[in-house]
Design a protein around this motif. Sequence first.
Motif, PDB file in Angstrom:
ATOM      1  N   HIS A  85       0.825  -1.215   0.000  1.00 29.27           N
ATOM      2  CA  HIS A  85       0.000   0.000   0.000  1.00 29.27           C
ATOM      3  C   HIS A  85       0.856   1.261   0.000  1.00 29.27           C
ATOM      4  O   HIS A  85       0.561   2.236  -0.716  1.00 29.27           O
ATOM      5  CB  HIS A  85      -0.931   0.000   1.214  1.00 29.27           C
ATOM      6  N   HIS A  86       1.938   1.243   0.778  1.00 23.40           N
ATOM      7  CA  HIS A  86       2.824   2.412   0.874  1.00 23.40           C
ATOM      8  C   HIS A  86       3.409   2.762  -0.495  1.00 23.40           C
ATOM      9  O   HIS A  86       3.567   3.944  -0.830  1.00 23.40           O
ATOM     10  CB  HIS A  86       3.950   2.103   1.867  1.00 23.40           C
ATOM     11  N   GLN A  88       1.943   2.254  -3.226  1.00 23.10           N
ATOM     12  CA  GLN A  88       0.773   2.488  -4.091  1.00 23.10           C
ATOM     13  C   GLN A  88       0.565   1.366  -5.109  1.00 23.10           C
ATOM     14  O   GLN A  88       0.077   1.589  -6.220  1.00 23.10           O
ATOM     15  CB  GLN A  88       0.887   3.848  -4.795  1.00 23.10           C
ATOM     16  N   LYS A  89       0.908   0.155  -4.707  1.00 27.74           N
ATOM     17  CA  LYS A  89       0.662  -0.997  -5.566  1.00 27.74           C
ATOM     18  C   LYS A  89      -0.706  -1.616  -5.303  1.00 27.74           C
ATOM     19  O   LYS A  89      -1.234  -2.357  -6.147  1.00 27.74           O
ATOM     20  CB  LYS A  89       1.768  -2.042  -5.373  1.00 27.74           C
ATOM     21  N   PRO A  91      -4.679  -0.491  -3.281  1.00 27.61           N
ATOM     22  CA  PRO A  91      -5.440   0.485  -2.509  1.00 27.61           C
ATOM     23  C   PRO A  91      -5.881  -0.100  -1.167  1.00 27.61           C
ATOM     24  O   PRO A  91      -5.652  -1.293  -0.882  1.00 27.61           O
ATOM     25  CB  PRO A  91      -6.645   0.760  -3.410  1.00 27.61           C
ATOM     26  N   SER A 110      -7.847   2.219   6.643  1.00 23.02           N
ATOM     27  CA  SER A 110      -7.629   3.645   6.369  1.00 23.02           C
ATOM     28  C   SER A 110      -6.734   4.320   7.395  1.00 23.02           C
ATOM     29  O   SER A 110      -6.199   5.386   7.153  1.00 23.02           O
ATOM     30  CB  SER A 110      -8.974   4.376   6.314  1.00 23.02           C
ATOM     31  N   CYS A 112      -3.897   3.401   8.224  1.00 29.85           N
ATOM     32  CA  CYS A 112      -2.538   2.946   7.897  1.00 29.85           C
ATOM     33  C   CYS A 112      -2.162   1.662   8.614  1.00 29.85           C
ATOM     34  O   CYS A 112      -0.998   1.273   8.643  1.00 29.85           O
ATOM     35  CB  CYS A 112      -1.491   4.028   8.179  1.00 29.85           C
TER      36      CYS A 112
END
Length: 286
Positions: A85-86, A88-89, A91, A110, A112
Amino acid sequence: MAQVDVYLVRAFSISGQGGNLAGVVLQADALTDQQKQAIAKAVGVSETAFVSQSDKADFQLSFFTPTVEVDFCGHATLSAFWLLHHLQKIPLGNYQQETKVGVLDVEVASNCGVLMSQSLPVWLTEFSAEEIAPMLGIDPQLIVQLGLPIQAVSTGLVDVMIPVPYGALDCLVVDLEAITRFCQQHQCVGFHVFEMNSPDEPYTANCRNFAPAVGIPEESATGSSSGALACYLNRHFGSQQAVFEQGRAMNMSSRIVTQLRVESGELVCVQVGGEGAMYKVMSFEF
């Protein structure tokens, strides 16, 4: 020669600090098990996760300590999905990972955080305080007086749950060689030692984990063991939510959140979660 990037992530960190370092290798499909083992040894953290494609789930994950492959690793799972996720691979949302203990659900939330489903508990052998206490350097009666069993439990990996009185956790004198022999003899990964806190404390229990048989003298956060401990506390106290602190003795304090779902008196879901934070990136050539 091919370059492999290994991301080091602080799993179960507290405000970006502490936690348990895990290595994560993305797009690991072309790596052999021998290469994965060599990478994990070179990285030197307790576990490294290798993320590959899967025809059963969104991703396939394999986990290697510096010395052996293990079937599952909670903190490396958290690190892998936090990193995906970090970078951006992926959502926010719900995913599935294929592991050697089965296909397990993972939620990237959401806030994190990452919340991982684990296997339902398998209740295994109980051991006596007289057998276990000498390996921790404490009097067996300190364990006996608590009235709680010493028991091997698995929600993915087999760990021995060991209660000790409040204040004893930081005073352990651990015999790693004896623990190694014991774990090899009884086919378990390690010892998960815990002391309960009072209900008004922010943490349900403080924990230490010793797994020298798989190359980990002490670990600052263990997701699989935390799931097993949450189930243990549910069985003996009825609790369905717990927050654990681990790693204090290593100056790497970690925060591990657990939640259980019970339906019609039956435990149906075990989840373990926490936050991640980037530490650094290492590169190796093979």
